[in-house]
Write an enzyme that holds these catalytic residues in place. Structure first.
Site, PDB file in Angstrom:
ATOM      1  N   SER A  51       0.804  -1.223   0.000  1.00  0.00           N
ATOM      2  CA  SER A  51       0.000   0.000   0.000  1.00  0.00           C
ATOM      3  C   SER A  51       0.837   1.273   0.000  1.00  0.00           C
ATOM      4  O   SER A  51       0.480   2.240  -0.686  1.00  0.00           O
ATOM      5  CB  SER A  51      -0.962  -0.003   1.187  1.00  0.00           C
ATOM      6  OG  SER A  51      -1.943  -1.004   1.047  1.00  0.00           O
ATOM      7  N   LYS A 110     -10.260  -4.733  11.244  1.00  0.00           N
ATOM      8  CA  LYS A 110     -11.315  -4.265  10.350  1.00  0.00           C
ATOM      9  C   LYS A 110     -12.709  -4.244  10.989  1.00  0.00           C
ATOM     10  O   LYS A 110     -13.556  -3.432  10.600  1.00  0.00           O
ATOM     11  CB  LYS A 110     -11.356  -5.127   9.088  1.00  0.00           C
ATOM     12  CG  LYS A 110     -10.182  -4.901   8.151  1.00  0.00           C
ATOM     13  CD  LYS A 110     -10.383  -5.605   6.823  1.00  0.00           C
ATOM     14  CE  LYS A 110      -9.249  -5.286   5.861  1.00  0.00           C
ATOM     15  NZ  LYS A 110      -9.519  -5.792   4.500  1.00  0.00           N
ATOM     16  N   ASN A 113     -12.337  -0.730   6.249  1.00  0.00           N
ATOM     17  CA  ASN A 113     -10.917  -0.787   5.886  1.00  0.00           C
ATOM     18  C   ASN A 113     -10.327   0.591   5.642  1.00  0.00           C
ATOM     19  O   ASN A 113      -9.159   0.696   5.257  1.00  0.00           O
ATOM     20  CB  ASN A 113     -10.716  -1.661   4.638  1.00  0.00           C
ATOM     21  CG  ASN A 113     -11.102  -0.950   3.356  1.00  0.00           C
ATOM     22  OD1 ASN A 113     -12.091  -0.210   3.329  1.00  0.00           O
ATOM     23  ND2 ASN A 113     -10.345  -1.154   2.302  1.00  0.00           N
ATOM     24  N   SER A 126     -13.992 -15.953   7.745  1.00  0.00           N
ATOM     25  CA  SER A 126     -15.156 -15.115   8.071  1.00  0.00           C
ATOM     26  C   SER A 126     -14.732 -13.853   8.816  1.00  0.00           C
ATOM     27  O   SER A 126     -15.479 -13.329   9.629  1.00  0.00           O
ATOM     28  CB  SER A 126     -16.151 -15.913   8.926  1.00  0.00           C
ATOM     29  OG  SER A 126     -15.571 -16.288  10.160  1.00  0.00           O
ATOM     30  N   GLY A 127     -13.525 -13.364   8.535  1.00  0.00           N
ATOM     31  CA  GLY A 127     -13.042 -12.150   9.181  1.00  0.00           C
ATOM     32  C   GLY A 127     -13.522 -10.889   8.482  1.00  0.00           C
ATOM     33  O   GLY A 127     -14.480 -10.905   7.703  1.00  0.00           O
ATOM     34  N   ALA A 182     -12.262  -9.022   6.058  1.00  0.00           N
ATOM     35  CA  ALA A 182     -12.219  -9.020   4.596  1.00  0.00           C
ATOM     36  C   ALA A 182     -13.335  -9.874   4.024  1.00  0.00           C
ATOM     37  O   ALA A 182     -13.976  -9.506   3.028  1.00  0.00           O
ATOM     38  CB  ALA A 182     -10.866  -9.521   4.105  1.00  0.00           C
ATOM     39  N   TYR A 240      -1.388 -11.019  -1.535  1.00  0.00           N
ATOM     40  CA  TYR A 240      -0.589 -10.648  -2.706  1.00  0.00           C
ATOM     41  C   TYR A 240       0.917 -10.718  -2.423  1.00  0.00           C
ATOM     42  O   TYR A 240       1.729 -10.434  -3.306  1.00  0.00           O
ATOM     43  CB  TYR A 240      -0.965  -9.249  -3.202  1.00  0.00           C
ATOM     44  CG  TYR A 240      -0.907  -8.174  -2.147  1.00  0.00           C
ATOM     45  CD1 TYR A 240       0.263  -7.489  -1.877  1.00  0.00           C
ATOM     46  CD2 TYR A 240      -2.042  -7.853  -1.409  1.00  0.00           C
ATOM     47  CE1 TYR A 240       0.320  -6.522  -0.909  1.00  0.00           C
ATOM     48  CE2 TYR A 240      -2.009  -6.881  -0.438  1.00  0.00           C
ATOM     49  CZ  TYR A 240      -0.821  -6.210  -0.186  1.00  0.00           C
ATOM     50  OH  TYR A 240      -0.776  -5.247   0.786  1.00  0.00           O
TER      51      TYR A 240
END
Length: 497
Positions: free
Chosen positions: A252, A299, A320, A362-363, A365, A456
């Site tokens: 990022s 998050k 986020n 199941s978090g 994201a 990624y």
């Protein structure tokens, strides 16, 4: 106020090795620190000639093990090495060391007198390799007994709060005749935002540096320059960042900082590692961070800290992106649009109608991804190790749910048109696949599945490699990162990426 200098710390075993590294990074740095404690014993006798060979200002440092260095031979022999390196000064001051680092308890009058006589400034340093140093003001006064010394304080923070307190105290300083550093991954903001600490310099290390310096989280000169544009950061620079834990790898900063440069914005985006979310907000409020990306594991918890929540983030139950505006924080979720755009590009579909989709995890994201799958008319099953969490998310969208275990192999096979991997398993782990790095290690790919892994780093995760080997079409999470980052950029700056 002058910008901080970028110093390259050299830890080669020979002078030739150090010079080779210096030449490789020369265009990025202003000054070089020769770490004599890393040199082979026979090389240490030739330290005196290094400034002449280097051709730029040099710091002489012989660091003891107790202070994070490698020198163990004792103070008498170290004193001799200092004397040998400082003596026989050249009439051309550029061929002498410009600075010498003496620790707070190392007071040898003859060496100090020689340094002053030859115009060599003393960096008077204190290092705590295990704990934070709290009273920065009094320690600086203790260190700086003359105007000819530059006091340096370096410590190991226990939490991000220790770093925040450093920035809070530095706000009272008027000059830049000091060096303040928090070491380790938590302390990276103190290196990147050296200008905000009014530092004389920041230390960097070659990418090939010693592992002992890597543990201190030195940032290499190329990254400091090309990713963070270090030399352009000043008191007016707007600060943004990404917070999470442990936040061991993220692309990022490169994405956002490239955007700021392309739009000629005086802004920087940095990693803000925070084990607890409150620590991230404390840092942001003290340092003046105007927006943050929020990642694992914060998050969901972030919504408890913010009152002004965008309806989509509220509906999803995860956020986020947070933006500071009008004296308060605002919460958003850009994962939905980022994931939707990336998934449709990957699959070549316009919707997920008639597709059976497996969502692994199941978090925070996965909450955004489940929301997007429902909007795309997909039929999904949530797989999670804690079955209650899977059920809670599945019930919200009338999806199926199952445990993330070998027992659910038949159910995963049934919902395998598109498999979306949302857990952190495999992050930073190269192939091959193992039970520890592959969340669906028990599943045998047929080659007909499409696998989308939101990780990624690495570019090919263990589960992706295994699926591709079976003939599956696979995709990592970089495109999702990119597209959600574009939307974040606009929320932060008001300008399209």
């Amino acid at each position: 106020m002058e910008r901080p200098l970028m110093c390259l710390t050299l830890t080669g075993s020979t002078l030739d090795e150090d010079l080779e590294l210096l030449n490789k990074y020369r265009k990025y740095v202003d000054i070089a620190e020769l770490r004599v404690d890393f040199l082979n014993e026979d090389e240490r006798f030739f330290t005196r000639k290094f400034p002449r060979l280097a051709g730029l200002p040099c710091i002489l440092t012989i660091r003891r093990r107790v202070d994070g260095g490698k020198y163990i031979e004792g103070e008498a022999s170290r004193t001799v090495l200092f004397a040998r390196a400082l003596s026989f000064a050249d009439s051309d001051a550029n061929k002498n060391f410009k600075y010498v680092d003496f620790e707070e308890d190392f007071h040898i009058p003859s060496l100090q007198d020689a340094a002053m006589a030859y115009g060599i400034k003393i960096i008077r340093s204190v290092h705590d390799m295990e704990n934070p140093i709290s009273d920065i003001h009094s320690r600086l006064r203790q260190l700086c007994t003359t105007g000819y010394e530059i006091p340096k304080i370096a410590f190991m923070p226990h939490t991000l709060d220790d770093v925040t307190k450093l920035f809070a105290q530095a706000q009272e300083f008027k000059d830049n005749n000091h060096i303040l550093l928090a070491m380790g991954p938590l302390g990276v903001p103190s290196r990147l935002l050296s200008a905000k600490l009014k530092n004389f310099l920041t230390y960097s290390s070659p990418q090939e540096c010693s592992s002992s310096l890597q543990s201190l989280a030195h940032v290499d000169p190329v990254t400091l320059n090309d990713t963070y544009h270090f030399s352009k950061i000043d008191d007016n620079t707007k600060i943004f960042g990404i917070t999470g834990w442990p936040l061991s790898a993220t692309n990022s900063p490169l994405l956002h900082n490239t955007g700021y440069m392309n739009h000629d914005m005086n802004s920087v985006y940095i990693p803000i590692r925070a084990e607890k979310l409150k620590q991230a907000f404390y840092f942001a409020n003290v340092v003046g961070v105007e927006g943050m990306s929020v990642t694992i594991p914060h998050k969901e918890d972030v919504l408890d800290e913010i009152k002004d929540i965008d309806p989509i983030a509220q509906d999803i139950g995860a956020c986020n992106t947070v933006v500071h505006s009008h004296d308060s924080w605002h919460a958003y979720n850009t994962d939905v649009t980022g994931f939707t755009r990336a998934l449709l590009e990957f699959t070549g579909l316009k919707s997920l109608a008639h597709k059976k989709v497996a969502i692994i995890g199941s978090g925070g994201a996965s909450k955004a991804i489940a929301y997007a799958v429902k909007k795309l008319h997909g039929n999904a099953c949530i797989f999670n190790r804690t079955i209650a969490r899977a059920k809670l998310l599945a019930d919200k969208y009338d999806f199926k749910y199952a445990s993330l275990s070998e027992d659910s192999g038949p159910m995963l096979k049934k919902y395998s048109d598109i498999i979306i991997q949302t857990t952190s398993k495999g992050m930073g782990c190269p192939p091959p696949s193992t039970e520890e790095n592959d969340p669906i290690f028990f599943y045998d790919f047929t080659g007909k599945e499409m696998l989308f892994d939101i990780i990624y780093v690495p570019e090919v995760t263990p589960v992706m490699e295994r699926a591709a080997r079976a003939g599956c079409k696979v995709c990592n999470g970089y495109s999702m990162l990119k597209y959600q980052g574009y939307e974040q950029f606009e929320l932060f700056t008001g300008v399209q990426y």
